[in-house]
Design a protein around this motif. Structure first.
Motif, short mmCIF file in Angstrom:
data_model
loop_
_atom_site.label_atom_id
_atom_site.label_comp_id
_atom_site.label_asym_id
_atom_site.label_seq_id
_atom_site.Cartn_x
_atom_site.Cartn_y
_atom_site.Cartn_z
N LEU A 573 1.96 1.71 -6.69
CA LEU A 573 3.25 1.54 -6.04
C LEU A 573 3.94 2.90 -5.84
O LEU A 573 4.55 3.16 -4.80
N TYR A 574 3.84 3.75 -6.85
CA TYR A 574 4.44 5.09 -6.71
C TYR A 574 3.76 5.89 -5.59
O TYR A 574 4.39 6.61 -4.82
N VAL A 575 2.45 5.72 -5.49
CA VAL A 575 1.71 6.42 -4.43
C VAL A 575 2.15 5.92 -3.07
O VAL A 575 2.40 6.70 -2.13
N TYR A 576 2.27 4.60 -2.96
CA TYR A 576 2.72 4.04 -1.69
C TYR A 576 4.16 4.46 -1.41
O TYR A 576 4.54 4.67 -0.24
N PHE A 577 4.98 4.58 -2.44
CA PHE A 577 6.37 4.98 -2.25
C PHE A 577 6.47 6.41 -1.69
O PHE A 577 7.30 6.70 -0.83
N PHE A 578 5.61 7.26 -2.17
CA PHE A 578 5.68 8.64 -1.71
C PHE A 578 4.88 8.89 -0.42
O PHE A 578 5.15 9.84 0.31
N LYS A 579 3.87 8.05 -0.10
CA LYS A 579 3.02 8.32 1.05
C LYS A 579 3.19 7.31 2.19
O LYS A 579 3.24 7.71 3.35
N ASP A 580 3.27 6.03 1.86
CA ASP A 580 3.33 5.01 2.91
C ASP A 580 4.40 4.00 2.52
O ASP A 580 4.15 3.02 1.80
N GLU A 581 5.62 4.23 3.01
CA GLU A 581 6.74 3.36 2.64
C GLU A 581 6.64 2.00 3.30
O GLU A 581 7.01 0.97 2.71
N ASP A 582 6.14 1.95 4.53
CA ASP A 582 6.01 0.66 5.24
C ASP A 582 5.06 -0.26 4.51
O ASP A 582 5.33 -1.48 4.34
N TYR A 583 3.94 0.26 4.09
CA TYR A 583 2.98 -0.56 3.36
C TYR A 583 3.58 -1.07 2.04
O TYR A 583 3.36 -2.20 1.62
N LEU A 584 4.41 -0.21 1.40
CA LEU A 584 5.08 -0.61 0.17
C LEU A 584 6.06 -1.76 0.43
O LEU A 584 6.16 -2.72 -0.37
N LYS A 585 6.78 -1.64 1.55
CA LYS A 585 7.71 -2.74 1.90
C LYS A 585 6.97 -4.05 2.11
O LYS A 585 7.41 -5.11 1.65
N ASP A 586 5.83 -4.01 2.79
CA ASP A 586 5.04 -5.24 3.02
C ASP A 586 4.59 -5.85 1.70
O ASP A 586 4.65 -7.08 1.50
N ILE A 587 4.12 -4.98 0.81
CA ILE A 587 3.63 -5.49 -0.49
C ILE A 587 4.78 -6.13 -1.27
O ILE A 587 4.64 -7.21 -1.88
N VAL A 588 5.96 -5.45 -1.26
CA VAL A 588 7.12 -5.99 -2.00
C VAL A 588 7.55 -7.33 -1.40
O VAL A 588 7.88 -8.30 -2.13
N GLU A 589 7.57 -7.43 -0.08
CA GLU A 589 7.96 -8.69 0.57
C GLU A 589 6.98 -9.81 0.22
O GLU A 589 7.39 -10.96 -0.05
N LYS A 590 5.68 -9.47 0.22
CA LYS A 590 4.68 -10.48 -0.12
C LYS A 590 4.89 -10.98 -1.55
O LYS A 590 4.82 -12.18 -1.85
N LEU A 591 5.16 -10.02 -2.42
CA LEU A 591 5.39 -10.41 -3.82
C LEU A 591 6.64 -11.28 -3.97
O LEU A 591 6.68 -12.25 -4.76
N GLU A 592 7.72 -10.95 -3.21
CA GLU A 592 8.93 -11.76 -3.24
C GLU A 592 8.66 -13.17 -2.75
O GLU A 592 9.11 -14.16 -3.35
#
Length: 604
Positions: A573-592
């Motif tokens: 998650l930290y890697v996605y936060f620093f490198k690919d924010e859009d992918y992190l948002k998708d993952i967070v939405e899926k988890l929600e």
């Protein structure tokens, strides 16, 4: 503009029909001389369309020439015109046909007159131009004569200078040859010999022969026959102590054996004499001691009275002591005394041996001193001979060097004379020395000018049909300008180099001040610099420690990541936060959405 182009432009003005096909450079060779250039100037300045005949006039003139009728010119034409005028006044009743013919003839004659006048004007212009050119040529001739006179003066000065130098050179060569030449007939009157090879060695050789003869006679006297055997006889083996117990087997003719036998006889005589002396001394001492003992015992017997038993006991004890003493005496006579006598006998020949050795040493010293004298004399002779030989070799080497240098000078003089002859031949060529008509272009047979042009032009050679003297002057001027520019650049570069050297000297002085600090010893380290280096070393050690701690922390975190999936998820998650924010948002939405779906399912 070139001469050919100017000529072609004038033809265009006049109206020549084929001017488009003409090239101005093809006509440059027609106007090389001064006369041709003056004619070109006159032609281009005076000729115009009015001076050109029309085709009708040319046809009429051709018809007049073909008819064969005489053509009157100048004075004859004027007289005919006068007669024609009188004839017109007298005979006015001529028919019109004849008048027409006469009028045509008059017109033709008038044209011829005009043509003659034109030619006369042309000739007058040519004469004026020729006179003008003659004046110019006279001025140029005077200037050329002046230049020639100055050149002749310069050449005469150079010639006189060369002659003086040659005269001084010949005088120097004569002096040099007189200095170096030395003959036998001139020994008494001429100069002293210069070289060592010119000296006569008769006196030296005679002196050396005398010294050699004296040295040989001296060596024969000092080193007579048999002295080497006498010296060689002083061997250590010939003077050893003789052992009598060992048998001596020697040749009677050998002197060494005779000496050894004589020494052995002396030792035997000494042993016998010592033995007899010891025996006699022992007898004398025994008798004297017996007498003294008897006197002592008699005195005691007178003073005291002893019994018979006491006397017998005393006699028996004395007999036992006497037997012991006899045993000791026999042992001494048989064992100890002979060995001691032999040792003393062997020591008897020590002074003889020492004296013999001293004599041999004195002889050897005398022999070696004489040998040293002879060797020193021989070394002196050899040194003088080698010194003379070395001097001859050095002088020969110098002569060879001088000969080689003279040969090189002769070769150089031959080459320079050949070059001078070639230049004289080249300058004697009439194409170079004499020019009836000055030409601007360089003749193809003038090889010197062509070589000079190539030399001045260098690598930037252009393909030209004709080479001119003006081109040589232009190339020479360009070369002169290049030389001046290069000299200016050299001056600027030398000035810059001087400034750079002065700056370098000042920097060197500053470096010396910083290194020596006003003293005589160099300081290899600076206090401030050492402190900074020490601080830098401390910082490097701290940095190394931090890097080691960081590496240990990384290893520990990697071990934790390998074992714990939750930490792996956080890391992703930290890697996605620093490198690919859009992918992190998708993952967070899926988890929600998943968590909401799970909560809804639990509520149901």
């Amino acid at each position: 503009m070139n001469s050919g182009n100017q000529f072609v432009e004038t033809l265009k003005k006049v109206g020549y029909p084929k001017t488009a096909q003409l090239n101005g450079e093809d006509f440059d060779w027609l106007f090389e001389t001064v006369e041709d250039k003056s004619f070109l100037e006159w032609f281009c300045g005076n000729v115009n369309e009015q001076h050109v005949l029309t085709e009708k006039e040319l046809q009429a003139f051709d018809a007049l020439l073909k008819s064969g009728k005489p053509i009157l010119e100048e004075e004859a034409l004027d007289e005919v015109l006068k007669t024609c005028k009188t004839f017109d006044s007298k005979s006015s009743s001529m028919d019109e046909g004849e008048l027409q013919k006469l009028e045509e003839e008059f017109q033709a004659l008038q044209k011829i007159k005009n043509l003659k006048i034109h030619r006369r004007n042309k000739l007058q212009m040519m004469t004026s131009t020729n006179s003008h050119m003659s004046l110019k040529l006279n001025d140029k001739a005077e200037a050329a004569a002046k230049i020639l006179k100055e050149g002749q003066g310069i050449f005469t000065a150079i010639n006189t200078k060369i002659n003086n130098e040659l005269h001084s050179l010949t005088e120097g060569v004569k002096k040099l040859t007189f200095f170096f030449t030395f003959s036998d007939s001139e020994q008494g009157l001429g100069p002293h010999p210069v070289f060592l090879s010119q000296l006569a060695l008769d006196k030296y050789l005679c002196q050396e022969e005398k010294s050699t003869a004296a040295l040989t006679s001296y060596t024969k006297k000092q080193f007579f026959q048999g002295i080497s055997e006498l010296v060689e006889s002083s061997n250590e083996e010939n003077f050893q102590l003789v052992d009598i117990s060992k048998p001596l087997i020697c040749d009677e003719n050998n002197e060494v054996c005779k000496e050894r036998l004589e020494m052995a006889r002396l030792q035997m005589a000494y042993i016998c004499a010592q033995h007899q002396l010891i025996q006699r001394k022992a007898k004398d001492l025994s008798i004297s001691s017996a007498v003294q003992w008897a006197e002592n015992n008699l005195q005691s017997l007178k003073n005291k009275t002893f019994g018979k038993e006491h006397l017998e006991a005393r006699i028996s004890s004395l007999n036992s002591e006497i037997s012991k003493i006899k045993k000791q005496l026999t042992q001494i006579n048989n064992e100890i005394l002979p060995s001691l006598v032999k040792e003393n006998a062997q020591l008897l020949n020590m002074p003889v041996v020492k004296g013999d050795f001293d004599l041999q040493i004195a002889r050897q010293d005398y022999y070696t001193s004489r040998q040293d004298q002879v060797c020193n004399q021989l070394l002196k002779q050899k040194a003088s001979f080698e010194f003379l030989q070395l001097a001859y070799e050095i002088e020969l080497r110098k002569h060879r060097d001088i000969h080689r240098q003279l040969e090189n000078i002769i070769q150089d003089l031959k080459q320079s004379s050949k070059g001078l002859e070639q230049r004289l031949e080249m300058m004697s060529d009439p194409l170079i020395s004499q020019h009836a008509v000055p030409r601007n272009t360089i003749n193809s047979r003038d090889a010197a000018s062509h070589r000079l042009y190539q030399l001045l032009e260098g690598e930037n050679q252009k393909q030209q049909l004709f080479r001119t003297h003006e081109g040589i002057e232009q190339v020479a001027q360009k070369l002169k300008q290049d030389i001046t520019s290069v000299q200016d650049q050299l001056a600027v570069s030398s000035q810059e180099q001087f400034l750079f050297l002065s700056k370098l000297d000042s920097d060197l002085d500053a470096l010396c001040d910083s290194l020596y600090c006003g003293g005589n010893k160099i300081l290899l380290s600076n206090q401030e610099l050492t402190e900074q280096l020490y601080q830098l070393e401390v910082n490097l050690n701290k940095l190394n420690q931090l890097i080691m701690d960081l590496l240990a922390d990384v290893k520990a975190k990697r071990k934790v990541l390998e074992t714990n999936t939750l930490h792996q998820m956080e890391r992703k998650l930290y890697v996605y936060f620093f490198k690919d924010e859009d992918y992190l948002k998708d993952i967070v939405e899926k988890l929600e959405h998943q968590s909401q779906a799970q909560t809804i399912g639990l509520e149901d």
